[in-house]
Design a protein around this motif. Structure first.
Motif, PDB file in Angstrom:
ATOM      1  N   ILE A 149      -6.580   4.665  -6.418  1.00 32.96           N
ATOM      2  CA  ILE A 149      -5.493   3.738  -6.720  1.00 32.96           C
ATOM      3  C   ILE A 149      -5.363   2.794  -6.167  1.00 32.96           C
ATOM      4  O   ILE A 149      -5.442   1.402  -6.404  1.00 32.96           O
ATOM      5  CB  ILE A 149      -4.599   4.594  -7.402  1.00 32.96           C
ATOM      6  CG1 ILE A 149      -4.568   5.735  -8.216  1.00 32.96           C
ATOM      7  CG2 ILE A 149      -3.510   3.512  -8.419  1.00 32.96           C
ATOM      8  CD1 ILE A 149      -4.898   5.067  -9.939  1.00 32.96           C
ATOM      9  N   TRP A 150      -5.148   2.530  -4.616  1.00 33.69           N
ATOM     10  CA  TRP A 150      -4.825   1.484  -3.965  1.00 33.69           C
ATOM     11  C   TRP A 150      -6.168   0.660  -3.937  1.00 33.69           C
ATOM     12  O   TRP A 150      -6.384  -0.567  -3.688  1.00 33.69           O
ATOM     13  CB  TRP A 150      -4.464   2.216  -2.542  1.00 33.69           C
ATOM     14  CG  TRP A 150      -4.700   0.951  -1.595  1.00 33.69           C
ATOM     15  CD1 TRP A 150      -5.167   1.423  -1.059  1.00 33.69           C
ATOM     16  CD2 TRP A 150      -3.637   0.069  -1.374  1.00 33.69           C
ATOM     17  NE1 TRP A 150      -5.276  -0.321   0.815  1.00 33.69           N
ATOM     18  CE2 TRP A 150      -4.317  -1.040  -0.599  1.00 33.69           C
ATOM     19  CE3 TRP A 150      -2.947  -0.792  -2.306  1.00 33.69           C
ATOM     20  CZ2 TRP A 150      -3.337  -1.649  -0.136  1.00 33.69           C
ATOM     21  CZ3 TRP A 150      -2.015  -2.158  -2.417  1.00 33.69           C
ATOM     22  CH2 TRP A 150      -3.070  -2.568  -0.603  1.00 33.69           C
TER      23      TRP A 150
ATOM     24  N   SER B 263      -3.699   8.811  -4.855  1.00 32.87           N
ATOM     25  CA  SER B 263      -3.525   7.902  -4.081  1.00 32.87           C
ATOM     26  C   SER B 263      -4.153   6.857  -3.727  1.00 32.87           C
ATOM     27  O   SER B 263      -3.848   5.235  -3.630  1.00 32.87           O
ATOM     28  CB  SER B 263      -2.256   8.261  -3.906  1.00 32.87           C
ATOM     29  OG  SER B 263      -3.095   9.229  -2.553  1.00 32.87           O
ATOM     30  N   GLU B 264      -5.140   7.210  -2.869  1.00 31.26           N
ATOM     31  CA  GLU B 264      -5.913   6.731  -2.115  1.00 31.26           C
ATOM     32  C   GLU B 264      -6.961   5.678  -2.741  1.00 31.26           C
ATOM     33  O   GLU B 264      -7.299   4.787  -2.734  1.00 31.26           O
ATOM     34  CB  GLU B 264      -7.111   6.893  -0.823  1.00 31.26           C
ATOM     35  CG  GLU B 264      -7.609   6.288  -0.001  1.00 31.26           C
ATOM     36  CD  GLU B 264      -7.284   5.323   1.001  1.00 31.26           C
ATOM     37  OE1 GLU B 264      -7.256   3.910   0.803  1.00 31.26           O
ATOM     38  OE2 GLU B 264      -5.857   5.826   1.599  1.00 31.26           O
TER      39      GLU B 264
ATOM     40  N   ARG C  30       0.916  -0.929  -0.256  1.00 28.48           N
ATOM     41  CA  ARG C  30      -0.225  -0.226  -0.419  1.00 28.48           C
ATOM     42  C   ARG C  30       1.154   1.723  -0.469  1.00 28.48           C
ATOM     43  O   ARG C  30       0.703   2.141  -1.201  1.00 28.48           O
ATOM     44  CB  ARG C  30      -0.847  -0.588   1.365  1.00 28.48           C
ATOM     45  CG  ARG C  30      -1.476   1.674   1.905  1.00 28.48           C
ATOM     46  CD  ARG C  30      -2.787   1.094   2.247  1.00 28.48           C
ATOM     47  NE  ARG C  30      -3.559   2.260   2.198  1.00 28.48           N
ATOM     48  CZ  ARG C  30      -3.499   3.427   3.221  1.00 28.48           C
ATOM     49  NH1 ARG C  30      -2.494   3.208   4.302  1.00 28.48           N
ATOM     50  NH2 ARG C  30      -4.454   4.462   3.481  1.00 28.48           N
ATOM     51  N   LYS C  31       1.718   1.685   0.850  1.00 30.31           N
ATOM     52  CA  LYS C  31       2.653   2.349   1.304  1.00 30.31           C
ATOM     53  C   LYS C  31       3.856   2.488  -0.229  1.00 30.31           C
ATOM     54  O   LYS C  31       3.461   3.712  -0.826  1.00 30.31           O
ATOM     55  CB  LYS C  31       3.881   2.196   1.950  1.00 30.31           C
ATOM     56  CG  LYS C  31       5.005   3.079   2.217  1.00 30.31           C
ATOM     57  CD  LYS C  31       5.743   2.820   3.368  1.00 30.31           C
ATOM     58  CE  LYS C  31       6.667   4.291   3.379  1.00 30.31           C
ATOM     59  NZ  LYS C  31       7.818   3.898   4.326  1.00 30.31           N
TER      60      LYS C  31
ATOM     61  N   ALA D  40       1.512   6.466  -7.118  1.00 33.99           N
ATOM     62  CA  ALA D  40       0.364   7.161  -7.148  1.00 33.99           C
ATOM     63  C   ALA D  40       0.817   8.814  -7.693  1.00 33.99           C
ATOM     64  O   ALA D  40      -0.033   9.603  -8.033  1.00 33.99           O
ATOM     65  CB  ALA D  40      -0.544   6.495  -6.748  1.00 33.99           C
ATOM     66  N   ARG D  41       1.256   9.276  -6.473  1.00 38.17           N
ATOM     67  CA  ARG D  41       1.310  10.255  -5.836  1.00 38.17           C
ATOM     68  C   ARG D  41       2.458  10.964  -6.704  1.00 38.17           C
ATOM     69  O   ARG D  41       2.773  12.105  -7.908  1.00 38.17           O
ATOM     70  CB  ARG D  41       2.143  10.562  -4.424  1.00 38.17           C
ATOM     71  CG  ARG D  41       0.954  10.792  -3.698  1.00 38.17           C
ATOM     72  CD  ARG D  41       1.354  10.672  -2.061  1.00 38.17           C
ATOM     73  NE  ARG D  41       2.250  10.360  -1.314  1.00 38.17           N
ATOM     74  CZ  ARG D  41       1.813   9.377  -0.533  1.00 38.17           C
ATOM     75  NH1 ARG D  41       0.874   9.030  -0.530  1.00 38.17           N
ATOM     76  NH2 ARG D  41       2.797   8.972  -0.299  1.00 38.17           N
TER      77      ARG D  41
ATOM     78  N   VAL E  28       3.039   1.309  -3.467  1.00 42.91           N
ATOM     79  CA  VAL E  28       1.543   1.956  -4.839  1.00 42.91           C
ATOM     80  C   VAL E  28       0.751   3.576  -4.483  1.00 42.91           C
ATOM     81  O   VAL E  28       0.917   4.239  -5.362  1.00 42.91           O
ATOM     82  CB  VAL E  28       0.141   1.042  -4.610  1.00 42.91           C
ATOM     83  CG1 VAL E  28      -0.983   1.720  -4.815  1.00 42.91           C
ATOM     84  CG2 VAL E  28       0.591  -0.264  -4.879  1.00 42.91           C
ATOM     85  N   LYS E  29       0.742   3.732  -2.779  1.00 41.03           N
ATOM     86  CA  LYS E  29       0.293   5.024  -2.606  1.00 41.03           C
ATOM     87  C   LYS E  29       1.299   5.796  -3.858  1.00 41.03           C
ATOM     88  O   LYS E  29       0.827   7.255  -4.048  1.00 41.03           O
ATOM     89  CB  LYS E  29      -0.188   5.447  -1.806  1.00 41.03           C
ATOM     90  CG  LYS E  29      -1.222   4.617  -1.066  1.00 41.03           C
ATOM     91  CD  LYS E  29      -2.041   4.893   0.223  1.00 41.03           C
ATOM     92  CE  LYS E  29      -2.753   6.587  -0.054  1.00 41.03           C
ATOM     93  NZ  LYS E  29      -3.125   6.584   1.228  1.00 41.03           N
ATOM     94  N   ALA E  30       2.505   6.171  -2.905  1.00 44.95           N
ATOM     95  CA  ALA E  30       3.281   7.027  -3.803  1.00 44.95           C
ATOM     96  C   ALA E  30       4.040   6.466  -5.024  1.00 44.95           C
ATOM     97  O   ALA E  30       4.237   7.981  -5.745  1.00 44.95           O
ATOM     98  CB  ALA E  30       5.152   6.166  -2.671  1.00 44.95           C
TER      99      ALA E  30
ATOM    100  N   THR F 241      -3.802  13.041  -2.353  1.00 46.65           N
ATOM    101  CA  THR F 241      -4.232  12.129  -1.501  1.00 46.65           C
ATOM    102  C   THR F 241      -4.780  10.937  -1.850  1.00 46.65           C
ATOM    103  O   THR F 241      -5.017  10.040  -1.814  1.00 46.65           O
ATOM    104  CB  THR F 241      -4.574  13.075  -0.191  1.00 46.65           C
ATOM    105  OG1 THR F 241      -2.438  13.034   0.572  1.00 46.65           O
ATOM    106  CG2 THR F 241      -4.113  11.710   0.760  1.00 46.65           C
TER     107      THR F 241
END
Length: 223
Positions: free
Chosen positions: A165-166, A162-163, A131-132, A138-139, A134-136, A159
């Motif tokens: 996308i997760w 990215s959420e 999760r960490k 996406a950001r 993937v969110k990075a 934020t």
């Protein structure tokens, strides 16, 4: 990932990847998660102190497996010169297609690990590291979307994107796990439709896509 092999009386230096491979192989061969670090190390001719030099427990190792899946996917994508020319939407699609190729290559392990516990939430704990990452990822894509041609990501919170996308990845993973179509063709369709939906939502032109996605998912669920 290479495994630890003996050469005469000597043994290759243990690495994190070696340990991950040993763990995944044992899970697949025994169709269960190892109970204790002691027994796992004894079975695989690894000293406990070597194990703990990389991971504090099995939970940390399980997280590392998923991070490796992500890192391998990213490496494959970035090796393509064409990838750098893609727009944000295309990069997201490329990531999903590549990531699910990696999951498919490791499907037996993924299915076992994500169904280890009767509690779905408990099974998802191993995805914290993923999760960490993937969110990075996406950001970073939001930062790239610095003109209106790419979409209105810059007007939206990184934020939030990215959420989204997760959560989308979690939905697609569940879809893929239940997918019985040849070569997981239905998952490929779901990836395309869901990505288009998310990007259209960000552009505030989502209604038609949402309805289309809903009809498709309903048909797949009821088929």
């Amino acid at each position: 990932m290479a495994t630890v092999k003996k050469t005469g009386k000597q043994k290759e230096v243990l690495t994190k990847d070696h340990l991950i491979t040993l763990y995944m192989d044992e899970v697949l061969e025994k169709e269960s998660i190892p109970v204790t670090v002691y027994k796992f190390c004894k079975t695989n001719d690894v000293r406990e102190e070597e194990f703990y030099s990389f991971f504090g427990n099995f939970d940390a190792l399980k997280e590392a497996v998923w991070v490796r899946f992500f890192e391998h996917s990213l490496d494959v994508m970035q090796r393509s010169a064409e990838y750098e020319t893609f727009m944000v939407r295309e990069k997201v699609l490329t990531f999903y297609y590549t990531f699910f190729e990696v999951l498919t290559a490791n499907r037996s392990y993924v299915m076992l690990s994500l169904r280890e516990s009767k509690s779905p939430l408990k099974n998802l704990e191993q995805l914290k590291g993923l999760r960490k990452e993937v969110k990075a990822f996406a950001r970073d894509l939001v930062k790239e979307a610095n003109d209106e041609k790419q979409m209105k990501l810059v007007r939206n919170s990184g934020t939030v994107f990215s959420e989204a996308i997760w959560l989308q990845l979690l939905f697609l993973m569940k879809f893929w796990m239940d997918d019985a179509s040849p070569k997981f063709e239905s998952t490929d369709i779901a990836i395309e439709k869901s990505v288009n939906t998310v990007f259209d939502l960000m552009d505030n032109t989502a209604l038609e896509r949402v309805l289309d996605l809903g009809k498709f998912l309903w048909k797949e669920k009821m088929a």
